[in-house]
Design an enzyme around this catalytic site. Sequence first.
Site, PDB file in Angstrom:
ATOM      1  CG  ASP A 260      56.118  66.398  48.200  1.00 14.08           C
ATOM      2  OD1 ASP A 260      55.275  66.281  47.311  1.00 14.08           O
ATOM      3  OD2 ASP A 260      57.337  66.414  47.956  1.00 14.08           O
TER       4      ASP A 260
ATOM      5  CG  PHE B 111      60.813  72.597  45.230  1.00 12.18           C
ATOM      6  CD1 PHE B 111      60.840  71.538  46.137  1.00 12.18           C
ATOM      7  CD2 PHE B 111      61.521  73.748  45.527  1.00 12.18           C
ATOM      8  CE1 PHE B 111      61.574  71.633  47.315  1.00 12.18           C
ATOM      9  CE2 PHE B 111      62.254  73.842  46.704  1.00 12.18           C
ATOM     10  CZ  PHE B 111      62.276  72.788  47.593  1.00 12.18           C
TER      11      PHE B 111
HETATM   12  P1  5GP Z   1      57.215  64.671  52.443  1.00 17.71           P
HETATM   13  O1  5GP Z   1      57.907  63.782  53.414  1.00 17.71           O
HETATM   14  O2  5GP Z   1      55.728  64.795  52.684  1.00 17.71           O
HETATM   15  O3  5GP Z   1      57.503  64.247  51.021  1.00 17.71           O
HETATM   16  O4  5GP Z   1      57.872  66.090  52.529  1.00 17.71           O
HETATM   17  C1  5GP Z   1      57.723  66.861  53.664  1.00 17.71           C
HETATM   18  C2  5GP Z   1      58.787  67.933  53.745  1.00 17.71           C
HETATM   19  O5  5GP Z   1      59.482  68.115  52.504  1.00 17.71           O
HETATM   20  C3  5GP Z   1      58.147  69.256  54.037  1.00 17.71           C
HETATM   21  O6  5GP Z   1      58.002  69.452  55.425  1.00 17.71           O
HETATM   22  C4  5GP Z   1      59.123  70.227  53.395  1.00 17.71           C
HETATM   23  O7  5GP Z   1      60.165  70.509  54.294  1.00 17.71           O
HETATM   24  C5  5GP Z   1      59.681  69.464  52.224  1.00 17.71           C
HETATM   25  N1  5GP Z   1      58.986  69.808  50.972  1.00 17.71           N
HETATM   26  C6  5GP Z   1      58.082  69.057  50.292  1.00 17.71           C
HETATM   27  N2  5GP Z   1      57.641  69.688  49.197  1.00 17.71           N
HETATM   28  C7  5GP Z   1      58.267  70.889  49.176  1.00 17.71           C
HETATM   29  C8  5GP Z   1      58.207  72.028  48.305  1.00 17.71           C
HETATM   30  O8  5GP Z   1      57.493  72.105  47.292  1.00 17.71           O
HETATM   31  N3  5GP Z   1      59.007  73.078  48.638  1.00 17.71           N
HETATM   32  C9  5GP Z   1      59.823  73.071  49.724  1.00 17.71           C
HETATM   33  N4  5GP Z   1      60.546  74.159  49.949  1.00 17.71           N
HETATM   34  N5  5GP Z   1      59.891  72.028  50.579  1.00 17.71           N
HETATM   35  C10 5GP Z   1      59.121  70.949  50.308  1.00 17.71           C
END
Ligand code: 5GP
Length: 185
Positions: A109, A158
């Site tokens: 993300d 999400f």
């Molecule tokens: P980042 O650090 O890249 O922002 O987020 C990574 C983590 O956030 C992912 O491994 C996941 O656990 C969670 N995450 C990010 N976007 C989503 C989403 O749309 N849905 C869900 N369920 N988890 C997300």
Amino acid sequence: MNDAERGLGSSIREVLFTQQTIATRVGELASAIAHDYKRRKPLVVGVLSGCFPLMADLVRGIDIPLEVDFMAVSSYGGNTVSSGVVRILKDLNQAIDGRDVLLVEDIVDTGLTLRYLLDNLQTRRPASVEVCTLLDKQEARTERLDARYVGFRCPNEFVVGYGLDYAGLYRNLPYIGVLKPEVYS
Ligand code: 5GP
């Protein structure tokens, strides 16, 4: 009637990636990885908890010798918005110096979690570290990084299912979708 009676699907507003679409794409990723890592015995590292369906499907499609390990990190603390704070809840069971490491993520993300993990793993002197993610939310990215293997570009919403949760639920949906707004209220 509640979710238990109607089935989990009744909470889903829109299916983004069906079970079949995911299976086909994961098979393609596995073939690409098998080709690229021939004779390198990679260490495939799943980032828990969201990676578990992907890991199970992916490694069974990679037809070369490999080892599997897991890390668990916590980044969102029950929120749907990234806090940027990453904690290692479970570390690898082994040293990775000289190893070809392939990190397997459910979704990238903002990239903050991955940035932290990559920086952390690089200090352990692996031969290489690459990333395989099922979903890539490029619009949300704040960190400059790219995964070598990407299943699908994901809209900036999400999503839940196929390992991805909301408040601990929906990981067991066999497809990936967006929740109805009323689920959050
Ligand atoms: P980042 O650090 O890249 O922002 O987020 C990574 C983590 O956030 C992912 O491994 C996941 O656990 C969670 N995450 C990010 N976007 C989503 C989403 O749309 N849905 C869900 N369920 N988890 C997300």
